[in-house]
Every structure is written in structure tokens, then in C-alpha cells.
Motif scaffolding. Sequence first.
Motif, PDB file in Angstrom:
ATOM      1  N   LYS A 247       0.861  -1.178   0.000  1.00 50.18           N
ATOM      2  CA  LYS A 247       0.000   0.000   0.000  1.00 50.18           C
ATOM      3  C   LYS A 247       0.893   1.223   0.000  1.00 50.18           C
ATOM      4  O   LYS A 247       1.859   1.293   0.754  1.00 50.18           O
ATOM      5  CB  LYS A 247      -0.853   0.020   1.259  1.00 50.18           C
ATOM      6  CG  LYS A 247      -2.140  -0.734   1.138  1.00 50.18           C
ATOM      7  CD  LYS A 247      -2.894  -0.600   2.442  1.00 50.18           C
ATOM      8  CE  LYS A 247      -4.334  -0.973   2.256  1.00 50.18           C
ATOM      9  NZ  LYS A 247      -5.069  -1.029   3.486  1.00 50.18           N
ATOM     10  N   PHE A 248       0.554   2.192  -0.825  1.00 53.02           N
ATOM     11  CA  PHE A 248       1.283   3.447  -0.823  1.00 53.02           C
ATOM     12  C   PHE A 248       0.779   4.280   0.338  1.00 53.02           C
ATOM     13  O   PHE A 248      -0.405   4.562   0.438  1.00 53.02           O
ATOM     14  CB  PHE A 248       1.065   4.181  -2.152  1.00 53.02           C
ATOM     15  CG  PHE A 248       1.669   5.546  -2.176  1.00 53.02           C
ATOM     16  CD1 PHE A 248       0.878   6.672  -2.249  1.00 53.02           C
ATOM     17  CD2 PHE A 248       3.045   5.711  -2.110  1.00 53.02           C
ATOM     18  CE1 PHE A 248       1.432   7.937  -2.268  1.00 53.02           C
ATOM     19  CE2 PHE A 248       3.609   6.970  -2.127  1.00 53.02           C
ATOM     20  CZ  PHE A 248       2.801   8.091  -2.211  1.00 53.02           C
ATOM     21  N   GLU A 249       1.704   4.706   1.234  1.00 50.98           N
ATOM     22  CA  GLU A 249       1.318   5.488   2.408  1.00 50.98           C
ATOM     23  C   GLU A 249       0.176   4.807   3.151  1.00 50.98           C
ATOM     24  O   GLU A 249      -0.687   5.461   3.724  1.00 50.98           O
ATOM     25  CB  GLU A 249       0.890   6.898   2.010  1.00 50.98           C
ATOM     26  CG  GLU A 249       2.005   7.743   1.400  1.00 50.98           C
ATOM     27  CD  GLU A 249       3.054   8.147   2.423  1.00 50.98           C
ATOM     28  OE1 GLU A 249       2.678   8.438   3.562  1.00 50.98           O
ATOM     29  OE2 GLU A 249       4.247   8.139   2.077  1.00 50.98           O
ATOM     30  N   GLU A 251      -2.427   3.495   2.240  1.00 50.98           N
ATOM     31  CA  GLU A 251      -3.797   3.831   1.874  1.00 50.98           C
ATOM     32  C   GLU A 251      -4.310   3.157   0.617  1.00 50.98           C
ATOM     33  O   GLU A 251      -5.478   2.814   0.553  1.00 50.98           O
ATOM     34  CB  GLU A 251      -3.914   5.350   1.687  1.00 50.98           C
ATOM     35  CG  GLU A 251      -4.076   6.066   3.002  1.00 50.98           C
ATOM     36  CD  GLU A 251      -4.481   7.500   2.800  1.00 50.98           C
ATOM     37  OE1 GLU A 251      -3.924   8.348   3.499  1.00 50.98           O
ATOM     38  OE2 GLU A 251      -5.356   7.760   1.952  1.00 50.98           O
ATOM     39  N   ILE A 252      -3.470   3.001  -0.380  1.00 51.82           N
ATOM     40  CA  ILE A 252      -4.008   2.467  -1.636  1.00 51.82           C
ATOM     41  C   ILE A 252      -3.050   1.432  -2.195  1.00 51.82           C
ATOM     42  O   ILE A 252      -1.842   1.583  -2.139  1.00 51.82           O
ATOM     43  CB  ILE A 252      -4.234   3.612  -2.650  1.00 51.82           C
ATOM     44  CG1 ILE A 252      -4.836   3.086  -3.950  1.00 51.82           C
ATOM     45  CG2 ILE A 252      -2.975   4.378  -2.922  1.00 51.82           C
ATOM     46  CD1 ILE A 252      -5.286   4.165  -4.880  1.00 51.82           C
ATOM     47  N   TYR A 253      -3.624   0.339  -2.730  1.00 50.90           N
ATOM     48  CA  TYR A 253      -2.799  -0.708  -3.306  1.00 50.90           C
ATOM     49  C   TYR A 253      -2.183  -0.232  -4.607  1.00 50.90           C
ATOM     50  O   TYR A 253      -2.858   0.346  -5.436  1.00 50.90           O
ATOM     51  CB  TYR A 253      -3.657  -1.949  -3.578  1.00 50.90           C
ATOM     52  CG  TYR A 253      -4.178  -2.574  -2.317  1.00 50.90           C
ATOM     53  CD1 TYR A 253      -5.535  -2.593  -2.029  1.00 50.90           C
ATOM     54  CD2 TYR A 253      -3.311  -3.125  -1.394  1.00 50.90           C
ATOM     55  CE1 TYR A 253      -6.005  -3.146  -0.877  1.00 50.90           C
ATOM     56  CE2 TYR A 253      -3.772  -3.682  -0.221  1.00 50.90           C
ATOM     57  CZ  TYR A 253      -5.123  -3.683   0.033  1.00 50.90           C
ATOM     58  OH  TYR A 253      -5.602  -4.230   1.181  1.00 50.90           O
TER      59      TYR A 253
END
Lengths: 731, 678
Positions: A247-249, A251-253
Motif C-alpha cells: 500500500k502506498f502510504e 492507503e491504496i494498493y
Amino acid sequence: MSKNRFRVLALLLALSFVLSGCGSAAKIEVSPDGDMSSIFEPSSESFATENMDNYVLAAKNDKFSLYYEEDGLTICIKDNLSGNVLSSCAAPDESFSDAWKNFVNSGIVVEYYSGTSTTVSRVNMYNGLCDKKIYLTKNGFTADINFKKIKLMFKINVALNGNSIDVKIPSSSVIEGTTNFKLAAIWVFPFLGYTKSGDTSGYMFIPDGCGALIDLKNNNGKYSQPFKASVYGNDYGIVENTNPAQKFEDEIYTMGDTARISAPIFGICHTDREIGLLGVIESGDYNSEIYAYPNGAITDYNWITNRYVYRQTYLYPTSQTSGITSVQKDRATFDILVHYLLVTGENASYVGLAKEYRNYLTDRGVLNNKSDNKSVKLDFFAGDIEKAVIGTRFVSMTTVNQIDEILKKLSKSNVKKALISYKGWQKNGIYGNITNTMFQNGIGSFGDFENLAKKYTDSSFMLYADLINSYSENDNCLYRYNGKLYSFESGLKLHQQQYKSPNLDEKFLKNFSNGSVGLSVDGVTNEIYSSMVNNKKDLLTRKRFAKNINDSLKTLTNNTVYSSPNAYLWKNTKNFSDFPLYGSDYKFTSKEIPFFSIVLKGSIPLYSEYINFKADSREYLLLMIESGVNPSFLLTYENPSKLIYSDSDSLYTSEFKNYSSMIKEYYEIFEKLNKSVGNSFIDSYEKIGKISKVKYSNGALVYVNFGDEVTEIDGNKIESYSYLIKAGGKS
Amino acid sequence: MKGDKAMKKVISIISIVLVLSLSHFVPTYADSAYKTVTVNKDGNYIETQTAYKPVKTIEKIGNELLSAPSDMVIRNNKLYIADTGNKRIIVSSLSGDIITVFGNEKLKKPTGVFVKNNGQIMVADCDNKAVFTFDENGNEISKITKPSEPLYGKKQDFVPVKVSADNKDNIYVVCKGNGNGVVQISEKTSEFLGYFGANNVSMSLWDRFFDAIFTDEQKSQLKQTTPASISNVAIDKKGIVYTMTDIKTDNVIRKLNMSGNDILNTNISFSNPADLCVGSIGNIYAVTTNGYILEYNSEGDLLFAFGGFDDGSQRIGLFSSISSIATDNSGKLYVLDDTSCQIQIFEPTEFTNNVHTALDLYSQGKYLESKKPWEKVLLMNNLFDYAHKGMAEAYYMEGNYEKAMEEFRLSNNQYSFSEAFTEYRNQKIRDNITLVLIAFIAVIGSIFALLKIKKKKKVLAEGTKEITRSNLKNQLLFIFDMPKNPFDANYGIKRENKVSTISATILYLLFVVIYIIDKYCRGYIFSGVTTGQFYVIKDIAVVIGIMALFILCHYLVCSITEGEASLKNIYCAVIYSLMPYIILRPFVIVLTHVLTVNEIFLINILNFLIYVGCAILLVIMINQQNNYKVGETVKCIFWTLFSIIVAIAVLFILYVMAKQTVGFVSEIWNEVTYNVKK
């Protein structure tokens, strides 16, 4: 007559005495049917490669000779014409670890679970206390193998038929003598076709996406990990998804999935020695994993093979975060049957391998020459739901009447023949449950859609249905091997994702066997899992699952589109959509090649993935022309910014008015291409610098220039980032 | 049997949730190993099309392999790499052909490299504690060691890790462990000019509290609240200095003006910062140690983020760890992976080129010229919210305020929307001035008329002296009596049965409805919620819960402290005391739709009236209903608040314990069933 026979028998007796005196555990006997023509005198036909001295001839035809040796039961194939050899025996190195030392020179390696352990151990021909009984047969040999160390017995049959080596291990012959050692997997001739480091020029072929090549040159230890993928994807009905999705930061894959292996094949070509092979797994494909080791990964050798998996470990969850890992109790029952198709001369290239595979499929009736290549595929998106103050509300993006309007506009621009699909027509939009052909309120009805189909007779109309994913609470959901429901975090805001149980609703399918509307199938065509059925008592294997799907979908008499189907569905595929034009971008692959286009073009109409979401539309257009794959668009009447509060918020571009000129342009290009090429196959494919040259069996030629300079080839000038189509018959 | 089934169902519902990202709807696997994300108007990450695609991997320079290279810079179409593990500097062409190698004898651990305008190469060598300057052939010209000026700090060590220079060739050195900022050294005289751009220390409330009460000795033993140290510096062609910290703070990258202040509009904050560089249009590229590449525009808004950590799948575009990034004139990105010792080159896609064109014009203030490029961007991606912002500014400049408002809303810019709305409103009023005047007169006239009618009614009422029955209508209208004379009103509630539980319940419901409408239906300029996100049930539950808690706790406290109020009285009186909210809030809601940011004071006044009014009425209510003295009223309020806090704490603990117990029991059950099945 009898004198001859007597002489032969005496010779045989003498032979058997001599050989039994060697004291080895192997015995050579005449096959029980006593066919005299199979008896060869070993001394005149022995063969040596650099690593193995005592190869013995087992079968010979006018093209190839098959040899084997008893110590490691490895085989060797010789091209009679050139004398070049593909061997499955490499030289063991003392520096290798135990697991690998005799892996490289054993024909069969068995992996097993010992006791209650959940990690596999290996035995090979040299350390497994292996008893072999080898019988020569008419065109090869059969061996009765007994691994006394783990009390495992099975029978293997190797035969040379024409230009193919067929290897068989029937399931009925596999006998596990004790429950203390559980059979996990078998490697069969893993090193067949291997090369050492950069000694031979050539490449290995992996069916990654559109097809990719791993060069056999010396990598200087750059790549330490092999390529590994399960045929038809991992079976998440049994194993866990252990890839840590990044996950980036937090939050999101952000990781893209790797391409799925949709056909059970792999290959290797020694281009300088003009010999190669393509392994095609006929049985055991649902349980195979394909491995490709470039040099530097564990050993100095380049080798590619597959591994047949009989048992897997699964996780029985005891809480949200932990569980018990155990091994499956019963082993999978499948016959191993693999064909190694041999290519020589100028066919020892990936184009040759593709053509071999095409012939293989044609011989089995899988590829029948089908027509009706539409030059463009248009998917219309009906809508999705978003949250309202109370409950949810449907956001309509394209109604049936709006499709009519769009098609009217398109036929004014001469776009008349298209493959039309309607997505999200069911109640609650694209993620709603499909049980019948009731449309969502406000967008039209099934009857209206049928009238549309009757109005535009040149085009083919379908309804889209994803038959495996369920996004709402449903009793009919898939249970995994550990007895739990298969549901997971889908990343969607308003829906949860589960897999439906693998029984297609016959009543629903009947709607597409009469009338004028067809079915565009997704989900079950490319995803395949084991599941527990009958009150979680019986395991429905992937093979059964595939057969059920095939049988149900065969009954649809109207036109159908299969989305990215696996090879077991190709026989009934009338239209192939979401055709891959890229691979997974592995670092160790040197080239991505249009392997599957060479196999399928001309037999099944091919359609690309949605052009909307490609960042470089020009490059993608050139790839489509090169592979003969027709373009596909996802369209809405309304602007997709209306969907930002729904789960379809990743649909960032689809408004028809932005695409109408692009559709017209692409339609014209592909009408021209389809007219020139017709239903002919791809005869040859060459890459000369940045130019691709594709030759079809009806004489048509397609040149594509991927470079940014104008280039001249064969007397034709091709602009940069452009193409040239020459119809068949002309030079 | 049934129970078994139910149990099984329960267990299956408490199933493992596999973390799997499958977006079956939009197939994305084929293009690249990584997805590209951007930020939407609500500040959430969303996927967008590929912004940069990999074009080439440089695995070795000529025949030389790199070893733990930690810095890289591009100048005059040449690549300069600090090959730290091999103690040298390698100069290469942009396609990996070797040009020259030097520094082997002198350098011990070169971690920073920079090329000045005159072609001289500066190298920061932290083990030599010096900054070397070499000429193009690798001959040492000069060496800078620890500045002797007292301003530098006698005890402060000089460990240079990165070096850069501006247009006037002033040298900026980033020193390890020096929290005072970037060391500025004059090029000509080699003297220490000062520290530049130190980070601020952010002290939390606790830190300030402790700072105030601890002695110096105690403070020296605590963790030092020193500012985050600067780990990297970059200077663009205009001479603006950019600094980057080594850990995640609120301002990882700062764009500093001459006095060392951050001039970025939006704070840049991300984890694991590794390096940064500045592109030709002023956009900022940053890389993280775990493999991500980020691009920000010149104001600090995130445009794209992509990349990822190579977990062994060995796919192009994923990294083992990134140490440096550089960009060339054509916009290509060069990313240096110091574990696999390779340089990955990326090229911007068609989409990104359109974005850059539009951004360039926009950042120069040429809003009108940027409109067409932004339209092109939106064609390729309708949801690229930054493009909506650009379009909005263009429309505003054109004078098309209605469209500007729409676009500002699509890019979630409340302040600019307000400005556009002001213009739009003014325009509308000017266009319809006559209508507005008529409406205004009509409103004034009707108010006067109403007042007159009321006067007449009052006179009539006094004349007839009807006995007003306590029916529901009167009970509801009693709410207007509250503000006129709260003391009498409270007496009326307590003794005269002027209200009933039914009327009170109706008013409670009205309160909840007004609260929900206020939350979700305010005008866009003053809206505090993200559009499209509705949590109505939760909000209702929270409001009712708090009011119930207050009433119950208050009643409990009252009964203990000999208050005279009964539960019914409190129940009724509370809602009547909240009358200012019920009457005035709807006006506020209407006003938020027609006012702009400049007139916010009107709304603030009304809100003030509401809150203060409610507070006063509540206090009076407590006093009157319980017949307290002033002191007792204060005590009661304090105890009520205290008991509310305690009640919330108790409920929370009970919830957590229950959850743990359920988890524990189900875990045991699962283990038992598993062993039985075996």
C-alpha cells in the motif's frame, strides 16, 4: 524359423545374465508382449553426452531418436538429421546443496511431506533408494518406480510419437504405501532441454501474458530468483494469498497483478543448434506450476519445466489473525500426461513453437476456423450505485435508448458492424446480483435491448455477466478447502466481494439460447478455484469446475464473448476479449512476443483490452495491428465524473463524445486489416530492428514501425510510429 | 442440528478476510508492474493512467558495475554518479556509456556529487570530512574542510553528505548530524556564510508543558527536541533552494525563499524520503527508500506517485531500495537503485506531457492559455481533479463565473468557489436589479403586515380572555415563550403542565432532523462534509446518544444532590432550552447558500447567538427545575459533565472486553472443531 527364435532367446538370456551381474538395482526386460522389433542390441546404439556415458536407445523414427539411462532415469533426444541433442541430465556439482545436488541429473524428483511437517523434502533417483524396473515398449519405455525410502510406487511411460515425446504417469499407478510420507509433488525430467550459462544461444519461452522470452545468455548472476507461476492462476480455494499487497502510504494498493498463465505450455529453443521443444501439458495442467530458472538462479544452468502438485498446505483460521497450517489429507487424483513437441531447423524459434502449438490444437479439434471478425468492440456501461441520504441510489450512465442514439451516430460515420456489450444492466448496476434478465429500473428493459439487436442486424449484441464474483450477500457462495467462505477485501466502498459457487444458473443461461441477444461471460472464463460442495463434504476440483463451466456454456447457441479465457475453454470460444498484448514486465525476460496471436489469430476473433485506460494509445494501436487484435472501447453516454461517489470511480474516461472520432478512425484501420487478412493464419513473424513484419498464410503482409524514424523495408517506406498493410496475393 | 448450522454460519461469518486487491472491472495488470496514483479533490489517493513508463535499465556503465551508489546528478547530458562502495565518481553518457572514472585515490566514502556551471565537479566525502572539487578530468582543484569561523560552532563536527551550488556558485553543504540547517559556503572566498533553512521544531502541547516545568538538568536527560535534520538539498535553475528531511515530518520537502521560509502552498509529507530533484518546469520529484517515485507540482500538490518495492517478483519498475533520482532536459527520470546497483530510466507518457504543458502555463499565470491543454488532459482523464482547478481559474479569468463555480466545486476549492460565487451573485443582482428591489420591498412590507396582525390578535386575545387549553399546538408554540421569560417558562414546565412528553418528543425529532439537514445540506462554501459521503444513521445515533446521556446523567446527579426535578421535567425542559438552535439554525442553513466567505461574520453572529443562547437557557433550566442556588447550580453542572465522561469510559471498556471475549471464545471453538474434523 524356430532356430532364429532360439538364437534370439539365447542372446536375451546371455544379456540378462551379463547385465544382472552389474549389481545395479535396475533390470532391463523385454516388454511383456514380447515384440521382437523392439529388441535392440545396446552395444551398437549406446550414446554419450558430455555428462552421461551410458544412454541406451529406446525408440527411433525417421526424425528423432529417444535415449534413456538407468541410473538417474534421464532421457536424451537426438535430431537424426543434424545430430543435435536435447538432454535432461546435467553435471552435478559438489558445491550444490543436498536438495539440488542430484536434482540436476535425475529424471524424476519427488517432493513429500514427512509426518506432520508442513515443509517439503526431496528425494531423487540417487538418494531415494529407488528401485526401477524398465521395460522397452514399441516406441519408448515404461518404468515401474519404487521409492523405497518413502514407500511410493508409480509407473511412468515415455514414448516417441512422430515429433513428440509423450510422458505419462497414470493416477491409478501411484500407490502411497504409508501415511507417514505424503506425496507433495513430482518433477518429471526437469532438466530436459537445459543449457549451461551462456554456452548455447537461444531462449526459454514462458506463457506470460502475450508470451515472453528469457534469453539463455550469461547473466553474470544478476537474477537470483526463478520464474514461478501456477497454470490458470493460483488455486485460492486451497492456498492463501501470501503476496503482501503493498500500500502506498498505507492507503491504496499499487502493485499490478502479474499476468495469468492461460495455457499449460512452456518451451526452450537452442537457436544456434536449431533444436527446441514445447511442453504441452494435456493432463495434470490444473495442478501444474511452471518454473523457469535463468542461469544464476541457484545453479549455472538455464532450465524450464513444470511441477505437478499433488498436495498443498492450507490455512485453517482460528482467529482473525492466526490459524493452523496443515497439509491436505487426500492427494489430488489426476493422470500426468505431457507432450514435448520437438522443433528443428528453421522452426526452432518461438514462431515455430507457436505454430506447433497451433497444429496441436487443430489436431484435437480445438481451433475450428471461425469467422465473423468484427472490427470494433463497444462495451456500454449502464451505471453503478452511490450512497444517498438514506440507502443508495442508481447513477444512470447509459440507457438503452442512449445506446440507440450512439449507434445511429456511429452508423452515420460508417461504423456499422460492431460487437456490442451492455455492462451493469442488472439491478443495482455493475456490482449487482445477476439472477435473471431483469434490467435496472430506468435504463430500459431486456425487450428493448432485444429490439435494438433486431434493428442493427449487422452488429452482434450481448449482455455482460461476471458469473463468479458476487458483490452482495448471497447464500450461494464458494466455500474454500478449509471450510470458510471465500470473501475478501475488494477495495470497494459499497460492496464486499465473494465468489459464487461454481454452478451456473441454467435458467439464466437459457435466455441466451434463443432470441437475438448473446452473453458476454467474465469471471468463470478466467478464474478457477477448488471448492467444497455437498455441505462442505466433497472437494470440487478445478478440473471438474472447468468441465462444468464448459458444459454449461456450450449450451448457449447465441453468440458469446469469453473474457480472457483459459485454454480449456478455447474449443467453444466464439469471441476472445481482453486479449493480452503485454507480459508482466519481468526483469529477466528479454522480449515480449505475440505468441498467442500466432496461435489463435484466424481461428478465434480476438479483441483487446479497453483502449480508454492505455496511457500510450499510439503504441497500443501498433501492437493491436501487429497482433491482429481488434480494438475494444468502454463507453458511457454521460460524463464519468458522475460516478465519483460510486465504486466505479476508477473509470476515468469513457464519454462517447470524446471517443467518436477515435472509434471511426480505428474502425477503418481494422476493417482494412480484416479484409486483407481474412481468416488466414500467421505464417511468419519477424522483428527487424524496430519493424515487425507479419506474413499471413493468404499472402497478406503487415509491417509495423515502432521506431521514431521513417524506415524502408522490402522496398516499402513505413512512417514512424506507423504501419503498412498489404493485401494477400500481391508482393 | 439447527444450532450446529447456526454456529457454522456464525463461524463462517467470522471468516478470514483475505487482503486481496482485485479490481475485476478495470483490468490493469498487463501494462506495468506498478499502478500510478494521484490525489483527488477530497485528498484521497485514486488510480490514474500510467504517468511514466520504463524505457531502459542501465545495469553497468561500460563494463563497470556500481556498488552501493548513493547520489547521482545530470549536467550537460552526462550522468555523474557517486559510486560510494567503490570509492569513486563515474561519469557516463545518458545511455550508460562510460566517459571517465576518477577519485579512487583520494575519496574514502563519496556520498554526494554536484556539477557547477563551469563544469567542475564537487564531491561530498563524509569519511574524509571534506568537500572536494575536481575538474573535468578528475584532478583535484580544491578541498573544503570544517569552517573555522566561530559562527559554525566549535563543537559541531563537519560531516558532509550532500553538496549543491546555486547560480552564483554559493556552495550548500548538507552535514550529517547538524541540525542547524544547510551549511552555506562562499565559492570565491571559501568562508562560512552561515546556516540556511533550519527546520522548525514542532512541540506538542505536552512538550511545552514539560518544557515549562522541568529544570535544565532534567531536560538534558530527556529526548532532545531537536529539529529533524536535513538530509538532502536541491537547487533549481532559478536559484531556489529545496531541502528534504530524513524522516517523515509535516514538511518533508520545503521550498525556501531568501530568508529561509517555506513558500510552498501545500505541505509535502511522505514516508521514507530518500532524494529529490527539480524538473524544468519547477515540478519536484522525490523518491522514497521503499521504491516509490513521487512528482509534485511547483506549489506542492501531489501529481503522481508510482513504483513499489520489489518483493522478489523481479518486475521492471519495482525497486529494492532507491537512493537517488535525476531528470534530464527531455523530462526523462533516472532512478538509482543502490541495492541492485542499476539505473532505471522512465519516460513520461502522452498523458503526463499534456499535464506538464498545462501546468507550465498555469504556474506562469497564463490561465487562459492553459485552458486548451487542460481540456486535453480532461479528455484523457475526466477525474484528474487538478485539471478542474486549472479550468476553473481559466473560466474565472474569462468572466464565465458559472462555469468557474462548477469547476471549483469539482476540484474542491471552497475559497475560490466563494470568490467566483461572489462575482456570480453580483452579476445576477446587477442583471435583475429591479426584481431584487421589488422582492426586498415585498419582504419588508410583509414583515410589517405580520407585526400589525399580531398586535391586533394580541388585543383581541386580551379582550376575549379565552381559557387556553393545553393542547398540542399550544404546547409546541410554548417554545416561543422560553426566550421571552425563561424563568416563567421553566415554572410553566415544572408546575403548570404547559408542555407534555409528546410535544417534547416531537421537538426532539425536529432537532435531529435539523441537525442532519444542517450537516449535509449546507451551502457548498461552508460545508464541512465530503460530498457524497453519508453517515446518517451514525449521526442520528450520536446525537440521540449524547442527549440521552446528558439527560440521564443530569437526572442521576440531581436526584443525589436533592434537586427537585423529575425525569419528565428534565426531558421536556432540555429540548425547550435548546430552542435557539431549533428556531435559528434553519436561517443559518439558508444563509450558507447565499452568502460568501466575505460575509461569514453574519453566520458567525447567528451561530454565536445560538450557542450562547442554548447555554444560558440550559443553565437557567438546571437552576429553575431543581430549585438550586447559584453555587449548587455550578456544582451540578460540573458533576453532570464528569458523570458523562465516566459513563462513556465505562461503556468503552465494556465494549472492548466484550469484543475480546467473543474473539477468544471463537478462537477456541475453531481450534476444537478443527481437531475434531481431523
